[in-house]
Design a protein around this motif. Structure first.
Motif, short mmCIF file in Angstrom:
data_model
loop_
_atom_site.label_atom_id
_atom_site.label_comp_id
_atom_site.label_asym_id
_atom_site.label_seq_id
_atom_site.Cartn_x
_atom_site.Cartn_y
_atom_site.Cartn_z
N LEU A 1 0.83 -1.20 0.00
CA LEU A 1 0.00 0.00 0.00
C LEU A 1 0.86 1.25 0.00
N ARG A 2 1.83 1.31 0.92
CA ARG A 2 2.66 2.51 1.02
C ARG A 2 3.48 2.73 -0.25
N ALA A 3 4.08 1.67 -0.77
CA ALA A 3 4.92 1.81 -1.96
C ALA A 3 4.11 2.26 -3.17
N ASP B 1 6.19 16.91 -2.61
CA ASP B 1 6.39 17.36 -1.23
C ASP B 1 5.50 16.62 -0.24
N VAL B 2 5.57 15.31 -0.25
CA VAL B 2 4.76 14.53 0.68
C VAL B 2 5.56 13.30 1.12
N ALA B 3 5.47 13.01 2.41
CA ALA B 3 6.12 11.81 2.96
C ALA B 3 5.05 10.95 3.62
N ILE B 4 5.16 9.65 3.43
CA ILE B 4 4.26 8.71 4.10
C ILE B 4 5.09 8.03 5.18
N ALA C 1 2.94 5.91 -2.74
CA ALA C 1 4.06 6.82 -3.00
C ALA C 1 4.31 6.95 -4.50
N ALA C 2 4.24 5.80 -5.22
CA ALA C 2 4.45 5.82 -6.67
C ALA C 2 3.33 6.58 -7.38
N ALA C 3 2.09 6.40 -6.90
CA ALA C 3 0.96 7.10 -7.51
C ALA C 3 1.09 8.61 -7.32
N LEU C 4 1.57 9.03 -6.16
CA LEU C 4 1.79 10.46 -5.92
C LEU C 4 2.91 10.99 -6.81
N GLN C 5 3.95 10.20 -6.95
CA GLN C 5 5.06 10.60 -7.82
C GLN C 5 4.58 10.72 -9.26
#
Length: 529
Positions: A30-32, A45-48, A35-39
């Motif tokens: 989920l996290r990975a 400018d976002v950290a999970i 993060a890829a979808a946001l990229q």
């Protein structure tokens, strides 16, 4: 990072299935992928944040975790039976709630992820009133019967898994865009009925006052207009979500979401003028009929005026419904058809959906994608030599794609070949920019099945979702050996759906430049649009 999301989960929900051969558990995936979808959406400018080591029994709730919660503007809760039993998950939720207890309601900063069905009565009160992002499907949502996860026993996500992650990324992108500087004290995040949600600033409630609310993030128009009926007060949050989701895909929404239906005899004319611009109408049905308790019954009026037109009404009447003004009163067994009939007469052509808001948005987008107007041949604009072409192919057809390279370049085309060797998420990320910039697409179809061609062509048909400002000027299928029955179903005069030109080279073991003349004749005479 100027914006942080704290990921709260039970360690049991990240265990790799025994014997599956999978590398990662659900939370890691989920996290990975998020993060890829946001990229992929250029959100940098976002950290999970998550506790990678976890907290074992007997350990202390560490200052490190408290500091991470203090620094986070959103809480992403993986809500499962295991997390409900975890004292540490409860402490994280309590700490985050306390962190945001001054001013805005902290529940509007909490996003719920459902790995599996959880009885609503067991949800923490601060997370109540949501549907959550569901990573499973169930035939009977009331008790989770016939539940199907969006990741198999082999630990591999399904396509539906990626769709849900993409919707989460859309929400977070809008959230950051509205925050502007990333200062969490400047705005209140107000979620819709459930993620995916639209977040808005209540001007003057927190921080400095502003004369204007922040602008919504809107994709370039895709040329299609949808009527979204203005709602009663109990569906306003759902309305904002649907409008934001449609606009993010380039649809024009009428009537103006910032306007208001007149409280007068002019109301039918106002509604009719908006309906005349649209290809279909969407109606969101709660329990109330007007914008306020004593307002005119605009819900029924819009249903009736839409019924007079020759197009489809898409109606959202969720089976499980909680009035935002009375969150303790939950109706958990509404009949969607009966709800529609209470507000107006039914039509055989109606599409009535009773699932949660997240599922409704997915079904709506799939329907709109399927019903997208087919472009006439004349609308497939030719390009000049020097056009940028994205060459798409299945991994089994890499040799055929490579054999086309020289022939395409001889015709003056600048080709970018699809990335296919990494996992699905990384390939999408790598291919996104060339797809945004390409003038045309060529599908290389040789060893792959016809299902691959249909799926790829359908996905790229939704050009607004790719972040493009306009459709592809040309979409061509170039067919290579071996000859097969499915390839003989099409011709230059009768190409597959979502394909403009069909070039059959299946009898030619080595494609030559001359064999691409039909394609190049389409691509070369005129300049770029």
């Amino acid at each position: 990072m100027s914006f942080q999301i704290f990921l709260s989960y039970a360690r049991a929900d990240n265990v790799v299935p025994v014997g599956s051969g999978a590398q990662y558990g659900f939370v890691t995936l989920l996290r990975a992928n998020l993060a890829a979808a946001l990229q992929r959406r250029a959100v940098s400018d976002v950290a999970i944040w998550r506790d990678k080591e976890g907290i074992a029994d007997g350990e202390q709730f560490t200052p490190k975790i408290l500091k991470a919660i203090e620094d986070s503007q959103l809480l992403l809760v993986v809500l499962t039976p295991a997390s409900l039993k975890s004292a540490y998950c409860q402490q994280e939720l309590e700490a985050f709630t306390k962190r945001w207890s001054d001013g805005a309601d902290p529940k509007h900063r909490i996003i719920v992820v459902l790995r599996t069905w959880v009885e609503p009565a067991r949800w923490p009160a601060v997370a109540g009133g949501q549907n959550g992002y569901r990573f499973y499907t169930a035939e009977n949502e009331r008790d989770g019967m016939a539940e199907t996860p969006m990741y198999g026993n082999d630990g591999k996500p399904t396509s539906a898994f990626y769709d849900v992650v993409d919707r989460m990324a859309q929400f977070i992108e809008r959230r950051i865009g509205e925050l502007g500087t990333g200062d969490p004290t400047a705005v209140e995040a107000r979620s819709a009925e459930a993620p995916p949600a639209i977040v808005e600033r209540r001007i003057g409630e927190l921080g400095a006052k502003s004369a204007e609310p922040p602008a919504a993030i809107v994709t370039a128009p895709n040329g299609r207009t949808i009527f979204v009926a203005q709602p009663a007060v109990d569906m306003e949050d759902a309305y904002r979500t649907v409008v934001a989701e449609l606009r993010s895909d380039g649809y024009t929404v009428v009537p103006d979401p910032d306007g208001k239906i007149p409280d007068s005899v002019a109301a039918p004319e106002y509604v009719d003028a908006a309906l005349a611009q649209a290809e279909l109408s969407i109606h969101l049905l709660g329990e109330r009929a007007g914008a306020r308790d004593k307002s005119p019954p605009i819900v029924g009026l819009q249903l009736e005026r839409a019924a007079l037109r020759d197009f489809r009404r898409v109606i959202f009447a969720p089976k499980v419904f909680a009035d935002p003004d009375e969150p303790a009163r939950v109706l958990d067994d509404r009949d969607p058809i009966a709800v529609r009939d209470r507000f107006g007469r039914g039509l055989d052509s109606d599409t009535v959906i009773g699932d949660g808001l997240g599922d409704f948005v997915v079904e709506l987008k799939n329907y709109l994608r399927k019903e997208a107007p087919k472009r006439a041949a004349a609308e497939s604009a030719p390009l000049r030599a020097g056009a940028r072409v994205f060459v798409d192919f299945h991994p089994s057809d890499v040799d055929f794609a490579a054999s086309l390279r020289g022939a395409l370049r001889e015709r003056g085309l600048h080709c970018t070949f699809a990335a296919v060797e990494d996992d699905k998420t990384q390939n999408k990320l790598t291919n996104s920019e060339p797809l945004r910039a390409a003038d045309g697409v060529i599908y290389c179809w040789a060893n792959a099945t016809d299902a691959w061609l249909y799926a790829e062509a359908a996905e790229l048909e939704d050009w607004g979702r790719l972040g493009r400002a306009a459709p592809f000027a040309m979409r061509a299928a170039v067919v290579g050996p071996p000859e097969r029955g499915s390839k003989r179903l099409y011709s230059a005069d009768d190409p597959p759906d979502n394909v403009d030109l069909f070039v059959d080279l299946s009898s030619d073991p080595q494609p030559r430049s001359q064999g691409l003349e039909p394609l190049v004749a389409k691509l070369s005479p005129q300049s770029h649009p």
